[in-house]
Design a protein around this motif. Structure first.
Motif, short mmCIF file in Angstrom:
data_model
loop_
_atom_site.label_atom_id
_atom_site.label_comp_id
_atom_site.label_asym_id
_atom_site.label_seq_id
_atom_site.Cartn_x
_atom_site.Cartn_y
_atom_site.Cartn_z
N PRO A 274 -26.33 -34.76 10.62
CA PRO A 274 -27.61 -34.39 9.98
C PRO A 274 -27.61 -33.00 9.36
CG PRO A 274 -27.97 -35.30 12.18
CD PRO A 274 -26.50 -35.06 12.05
N THR A 275 -27.03 -32.03 10.07
CA THR A 275 -27.01 -30.66 9.56
C THR A 275 -25.61 -30.09 9.69
OG1 THR A 275 -27.63 -29.72 11.72
CG2 THR A 275 -29.42 -30.27 10.19
N TYR A 276 -25.30 -29.17 8.80
CA TYR A 276 -23.94 -28.63 8.79
C TYR A 276 -23.90 -27.27 8.10
CZ TYR A 276 -24.28 -30.54 4.06
OH TYR A 276 -24.71 -30.82 2.78
N TYR A 277 -22.81 -26.57 8.32
CA TYR A 277 -22.51 -25.34 7.59
C TYR A 277 -21.22 -25.57 6.81
CZ TYR A 277 -25.88 -22.94 10.60
OH TYR A 277 -27.02 -22.56 11.26
N VAL A 278 -21.21 -25.12 5.57
CA VAL A 278 -20.00 -25.17 4.75
C VAL A 278 -19.32 -23.81 4.85
CG1 VAL A 278 -19.07 -25.42 2.43
CG2 VAL A 278 -20.97 -26.88 3.18
N ILE A 279 -18.09 -23.81 5.36
CA ILE A 279 -17.32 -22.57 5.48
C ILE A 279 -16.25 -22.54 4.38
CG2 ILE A 279 -15.73 -21.24 6.92
CD1 ILE A 279 -18.61 -21.22 7.91
N ASP A 280 -16.19 -21.43 3.66
CA ASP A 280 -15.16 -21.22 2.65
C ASP A 280 -14.05 -20.40 3.30
OD1 ASP A 280 -13.55 -20.42 0.56
OD2 ASP A 280 -15.20 -20.01 -0.82
N LEU A 281 -12.96 -21.07 3.65
CA LEU A 281 -11.87 -20.38 4.35
C LEU A 281 -11.28 -19.23 3.54
CD1 LEU A 281 -9.92 -23.35 5.98
CD2 LEU A 281 -11.53 -21.79 7.08
N SER A 282 -11.36 -19.33 2.22
CA SER A 282 -10.77 -18.27 1.39
C SER A 282 -11.52 -16.94 1.55
CB SER A 282 -10.75 -18.69 -0.07
OG SER A 282 -12.06 -18.74 -0.62
N LEU A 283 -12.76 -16.98 2.07
CA LEU A 283 -13.52 -15.76 2.29
C LEU A 283 -13.19 -15.11 3.64
CD1 LEU A 283 -17.07 -16.86 1.06
CD2 LEU A 283 -15.29 -15.65 -0.22
N ILE A 284 -12.57 -15.86 4.52
CA ILE A 284 -12.28 -15.34 5.86
C ILE A 284 -11.10 -14.38 5.84
CG2 ILE A 284 -11.48 -15.99 8.17
CD1 ILE A 284 -13.15 -18.52 7.92
N SER A 285 -10.02 -14.79 5.18
CA SER A 285 -8.83 -13.94 5.14
C SER A 285 -7.84 -14.47 4.11
CB SER A 285 -8.16 -13.90 6.51
OG SER A 285 -6.98 -13.12 6.47
N LYS A 286 -6.94 -13.61 3.66
CA LYS A 286 -5.84 -14.00 2.80
C LYS A 286 -4.55 -14.16 3.62
CE LYS A 286 -8.49 -13.62 -0.80
NZ LYS A 286 -9.04 -14.84 -1.44
N GLN A 287 -4.65 -13.93 4.92
CA GLN A 287 -3.48 -13.99 5.78
C GLN A 287 -3.42 -15.33 6.52
OE1 GLN A 287 -3.05 -10.51 8.33
NE2 GLN A 287 -4.24 -9.29 6.88
N PHE A 288 -2.24 -15.96 6.46
CA PHE A 288 -2.07 -17.26 7.11
C PHE A 288 -2.41 -17.20 8.59
CE2 PHE A 288 1.29 -17.92 3.71
CZ PHE A 288 0.49 -18.77 2.95
N ALA A 289 -1.92 -16.19 9.27
CA ALA A 289 -2.11 -16.11 10.71
C ALA A 289 -3.59 -16.03 11.08
CB ALA A 289 -1.36 -14.91 11.28
#
Length: 232
Positions: A48-63
Motif C-alpha cells: 500500500p505504501t512505500y518509499y523510493v530510494i535512489d541508491l545513487s544519492l547514497i554513495s559513489k562507493q561500492f562498499a
C-alpha cells in the motif's frame, strides 16, 4: 502510494531505484533517509505504501552501497524492486550479444539450469543481500564454475542472488519451472580489450542478456551505467 512525494521532488533513474516498504521504517530512519528519496510513482505496487530510494544519492562507493543494501535488506520490498534490479543489469548491445552467442557456438561457456542455480543458495527463497554468485574463470577468462559468497567484493565477477530472483519473478518462473530456464555465462570483451563475464538467459523462445554486478574494472560494458545500478 509513495510516502516520499511530500518530502522530495527528486526523480530517480529507474535502474538506481530500490523500494522500501512504507510500513516498516521508524521515524529516525525516515529522517535519515529523506535526502536519498525520490518521488517516482509505481504503476502497480505490491504494497500500500512505500518509499523510493535512489541508491545513487547514497554513495559513489561500492562498499558503502553494499553495506546499505545489507543493513536495510529487511525493509526492502523485493517484489516491487525486482524490475528496477534487472534494469541495472540489462545488456542491450548487439556487439556483446553476438560475442555471447559466438562463445556458446564455440563451447566457451559455463551453463547451469535455474533450479541448480537456486539450489546453490541455502534457503534461496528467503535470501537476498549480501549473497552473490561468484563466477569462476580459467586462465583464458572463460567461465568454468560458480559458487556462492556472502561478502561483497568488487574485485571479483559476481551476480547478486536478488538479480537471479528478479529474473525468475519477472519471467513468471515458479520453483517447479526453474529446471526449464537456462543461464549461460561467457567471456565478453570491449573495444579496449578489457574482458569480463556476461550471461544469457533463455527459456523456450524467450531470451535476455545481462551483465555483471561490478567487477575489477568498472563500466567495462556500459559507460553510462551508474555504480548504484551495477551493484544490485
Amino acid at each position: 502510494m509513495n510516502l516520499a512525494q511530500n518530502l522530495t521532488q527528486h526523480i530517480a533513474d529507474p535502474e538506481n531505484i530500490i523500494i522500501v516498504d512504507g510500513a516498516l521504517p521508524d521515524k529516525k530512519w525516515i529522517n535519515t533517509h529523506t535526502p536519498f528519496m525520490a518521488s517516482n510513482v509505481l504503476p502497480n505496487p505490491k504494497i500500500p505504501t512505500y518509499y523510493v530510494i535512489d541508491l545513487s544519492l547514497i554513495s559513489k562507493q561500492f562498499a558503502v552501497l553494499m553495506e546499505w543494501l545489507t543493513a536495510n535488506n529487511s525493509l526492502i520490498s523485493f517484489q516491487d524492486s525486482f524490475w528496477f534490479i534487472t534494469l541495472g543489469h540489462e545488456l542491450k548491445n548487439s556487439i556483446y550479444e553476438t560475442q555471447i552467442e559466438d562463445a556458446i557456438k564455440a563451447g566457451l561457456y559455463y551453463a547451469i539450469q535455474g533450479e541448480d542455480l537456486a539450489d546453490l543458495v541455502k534457503n534461496f527463497d528467503t535470501k537476498n543481500y549480501p549473497f552473490y554468485y561468484q563466477i569462476q574463470i580459467n586462465n583464458s577468462g572463460i567461465p568454468d564454475g560458480i559458487k556462492v559468497v556472502d561478502q561483497y567484493n568488487a574485485e571479483i565477477t559476481i551476480f547478486s542472488v536478488a538479480l537471479i530472483k528478479s529474473i525468475f519473478a519477472l519471467w513468471d518462473i515458479n520453483p517447479s519451472q526453474r529446471e526449464n530456464i537456462n543461464f549461460v555465462f561467457t567471456k565478453v570483451t570491449n573495444d579496449r580489450d578489457e574482458s569480463t563475464v556476461a550471461f544469457k538467459v533463455y527459456i523456450e523462445n524467450k531470451v535476455s542478456y545481462y551483465d555483471y554486478s561490478t567487477g575489477p574494472t568498472y563500466n567495462i560494458l556500459n559507460a553510462s551505467k551508474s555504480k548504484a545500478a551495477c551493484i544490485k
